[in-house]
Write a protein that holds these residues in place. Structure first.
Motif: not given
Length: 99
Positions: A40-53
């Motif tokens: 899901f995040f890849k499609r947005l050009g993003k990474r699900l990192d610690y901050h996001v989680a």
């Protein structure tokens, strides 16, 4: 090394801990997980990192700037976290200027 507790599971209320592949609910019966390698995040050009989680677990939402659309346009959006009936994580997008 002890698994670092990052927050509380939105599905069952147990602790969520960081492991190599993502953030998992400590309750073995619960299926909640936030995968680091997240489509899901890849499609947005993003990474699900610690901050996001961390933000998703605390607020149930995270605001992302400069997401990429399939056509290459960029936009800002808020990702909302919810749970499927079986406890798995589910994401949806909320756009600014919506109704």
């Amino acid at each position: 090394m002890k698994n670092k507790i990052i927050g509380v599971c939105p599905n069952c209320g147990a602790n969520v801990v960081e492991r190599e592949k993502g953030w998992f609910c400590e309750n073995r019966e619960c299926r909640f997980v936030l995968w680091k390698d997240n489509a899901f995040f890849k499609r947005l050009g993003k990474r699900l990192d610690y901050h996001v989680a961390d933000k998703l677990l605390r607020d149930g939402r995270v605001r992302l700037k400069d997401c990429k659309s399939a056509k290459g346009k960029t936009y800002n959006a808020t990702v909302l976290l919810s749970c499927e009936a079986d406890g798995r994580s589910k994401f949806s997008l909320e756009f600014e200027g919506g109704c």
